[in-house]
Design an enzyme around this catalytic site. Structure first.
Site, PDB file in Angstrom:
ATOM      1  N   ASP A 139      -0.223  11.397  -0.496  1.00 30.62           N
ATOM      2  CA  ASP A 139      -0.995  11.134   0.663  1.00 30.62           C
ATOM      3  C   ASP A 139      -0.870  12.266   1.520  1.00 30.62           C
ATOM      4  O   ASP A 139      -2.142  12.926   1.921  1.00 30.62           O
ATOM      5  CB  ASP A 139      -0.702   9.876   1.417  1.00 30.62           C
ATOM      6  CG  ASP A 139      -1.556   9.634   2.481  1.00 30.62           C
ATOM      7  OD1 ASP A 139      -2.446   8.703   2.152  1.00 30.62           O
ATOM      8  OD2 ASP A 139      -1.485  10.139   3.685  1.00 30.62           O
ATOM      9  N   ALA A 167      -5.097   8.675   3.179  1.00 33.10           N
ATOM     10  CA  ALA A 167      -5.632   8.644   1.765  1.00 33.10           C
ATOM     11  C   ALA A 167      -5.661   7.778   0.855  1.00 33.10           C
ATOM     12  O   ALA A 167      -6.474   7.409   0.008  1.00 33.10           O
ATOM     13  CB  ALA A 167      -5.307  10.206   1.242  1.00 33.10           C
ATOM     14  N   ASP A 168      -4.444   7.298   0.730  1.00 33.52           N
ATOM     15  CA  ASP A 168      -4.198   6.324  -0.424  1.00 33.52           C
ATOM     16  C   ASP A 168      -4.844   5.076  -0.124  1.00 33.52           C
ATOM     17  O   ASP A 168      -5.694   4.530  -0.974  1.00 33.52           O
ATOM     18  CB  ASP A 168      -2.654   5.858  -0.354  1.00 33.52           C
ATOM     19  CG  ASP A 168      -1.805   6.965  -0.976  1.00 33.52           C
ATOM     20  OD1 ASP A 168      -2.422   7.824  -1.457  1.00 33.52           O
ATOM     21  OD2 ASP A 168      -0.557   6.992  -0.898  1.00 33.52           O
ATOM     22  N   LEU A 169      -4.857   4.543   0.948  1.00 38.27           N
ATOM     23  CA  LEU A 169      -5.233   3.255   1.572  1.00 38.27           C
ATOM     24  C   LEU A 169      -6.836   3.350   1.809  1.00 38.27           C
ATOM     25  O   LEU A 169      -7.657   2.721   1.350  1.00 38.27           O
ATOM     26  CB  LEU A 169      -4.415   2.438   2.639  1.00 38.27           C
ATOM     27  CG  LEU A 169      -3.199   2.165   2.203  1.00 38.27           C
ATOM     28  CD1 LEU A 169      -2.274   1.759   3.409  1.00 38.27           C
ATOM     29  CD2 LEU A 169      -3.093   1.045   1.262  1.00 38.27           C
ATOM     30  N   ALA A 173      -8.003   3.340  -1.919  1.00 40.39           N
ATOM     31  CA  ALA A 173      -8.044   1.759  -2.308  1.00 40.39           C
ATOM     32  C   ALA A 173      -9.329   1.174  -1.647  1.00 40.39           C
ATOM     33  O   ALA A 173     -10.001   0.418  -2.387  1.00 40.39           O
ATOM     34  CB  ALA A 173      -6.952   1.074  -1.719  1.00 40.39           C
TER      35      ALA A 173
END
Length: 391
Positions: A139, A167-169, A173
């Site tokens: 991230d 960035a991840d979530l 996602a």
């Protein structure tokens, strides 16, 4: 009441955080999500401390309402099983480095031969093409390249990593969930499947659209703590209180700033909503002195009935106890074996319906036999697959 995604089957090859958070949203909305895990180790998130009854609390938080199936995709029999599953699936979701699943024989080109209507979503750091496509990253690397980390700091220029994986979530996602739903709607209209190439870096750059627009307007690269929403003005900032805690002020509109100034007995500051230069520093100091005169809870009580944008900065224990969070039933206890844990609810209500936590997070490979029996596998064949370490 029928759930929004009831009847949709998702084969989930993802691990750790971004992919499982996306499929958590899909599962909460009613999709049948089958976690496809390696028989050797499964989702690495299962084993990270702390644990409840041997399973990581982080895994438990992300994997309710899902099934778990073990399949060795490095074996020809495992590949055949996955093709059989894909024949009856709607979505395949993966987060390996580009090219990995193609080499295994379960990439999009192989699966669309089995199921032309399949929606295949690949989530990666940098996308399936470009000079960074095979680079490892996390991230903090994606938000650094995308410009967000360079703006996430204070007025003195000290950069601070975000406490939540943006960035991840958000860019990974949530973008995947949005894209999968869009592809499902598109398939209803055309009958055609789709390949979705989702890059977390692409998502971050998309989120930076306003900063980029400002740069093109004035030719000046924005600096940390020097934008309206990152602490440029006293009316939108974080302040320390008498007891060493913090509060937030978000008076973007002048009327809320004026109401704040009147409530703290300083109506003379009302005209300085967006001060600049030396005046800006002067107003900052005035507001800082105001807030250190009372504790955080005293300020919270004072502003309960004031029409202004004020909030206490809560720690996690206070979030769970917050009256608005409790009213919305966002945090609920769920039994897991002999233990209990908090589950954070799906964040949207459909016509007043709270999407329920229907099923505990699955144990490792819990549903393997039932799923294969649904494909017609006999007990003898299942035993053969176990002995061959295919499942």
């Amino acid at each position: 009441m029928k759930l929004p995604l009831e009847g949709i089957r998702v084969l989930d090859l993802t691990r750790l955080l971004p992919g499982p958070y996306c499929t958590l949203l899909l599962a909460d909305m009613g999709a049948e999500v089958i976690k496809i895990e390696s028989p050797h180790e499964g989702d690495h998130m299962r084993w990270i401390e702390p644990t409840i009854n041997g399973t990581s609390v982080y895994f438990l938080a992300l994997n309710r309402n899902k099934k778990s199936m073990t399949v060795n995709l490095k074996s020809p029999q495992g590949v055949n099983i996955f093709h059989e599953l894909a024949r009856g699936a709607d979505v395949v979701f993966e987060s390996f480095r580009p090219g990995v699943l193609d080499r295994l024989g379960v990439g999009y080109n192989a699966l669309k031969e089995v199921n032309p209507g399949i929606i295949f979503c690949s989530l990666s750091g940098f996308g399936q093409s470009g000079p960074y496509r095979l680079k490892p990253g996390h991230d903090i690397n994606y938000i650094s390249i995308g410009g967000l980390q360079g703006l996430n700091g204070n007025r003195e220029g000290l950069l601070i990593p975000p406490a939540v994986q943006i960035a991840d979530l958000g860019c990974g996602a949530m973008t995947c969930a949005l894209s999968i739903l869009g592809a499902l709607i598109g398939r209803e209209r055309t009958g055609e499947g789709a390949y979705l190439d989702v890059s977390m870096l692409d998502g971050i750059v998309s989120w930076m659209s306003q900063a980029i627009a400002r740069y093109y307007a004035d030719g000046q690269a924005p600096k940390p703590g020097r934008q309206t929403f990152s602490g440029e003005f006293p009316s939108y900032h974080i302040y320390r209180t008498k007891d060493g805690k913090y509060v937030s002020l978000g008076c973007v509109e002048k009327k809320f700033w004026v109401n704040f100034c009147e409530a703290v007995g300083r109506p003379d500051l009302g005209e300085f909503h967006l001060p600049e230069g030396q005046l800006q520093s002067k107003v900052f100091k005035e507001v800082e002195q105001i807030f250190v005169s009372k504790t955080r809870d005293e300020w919270t009580r004072l502003f309960d009935d004031v029409e202004t944008c004020f909030a206490p900065v809560n720690d996690i224990s206070e979030v769970i106890a917050d009256p608005q969070v409790k009213h919305r039933e966002l945090a609920t206890e769920m039994d897991y074996g002999d233990g209990k844990m908090i589950q954070v609810a799906f964040p949207v209500r459909f016509s007043g319906q709270k999407l329920s936590m229907r099923q505990q997070p699955p144990q490792f490979g819990e549903h393997t036999e039932a799923i294969l029996q649904g494909l017609g596998y006999t007990s003898e064949k299942l035993q053969e697959l176990r002995e061959g370490k295919v499942i």
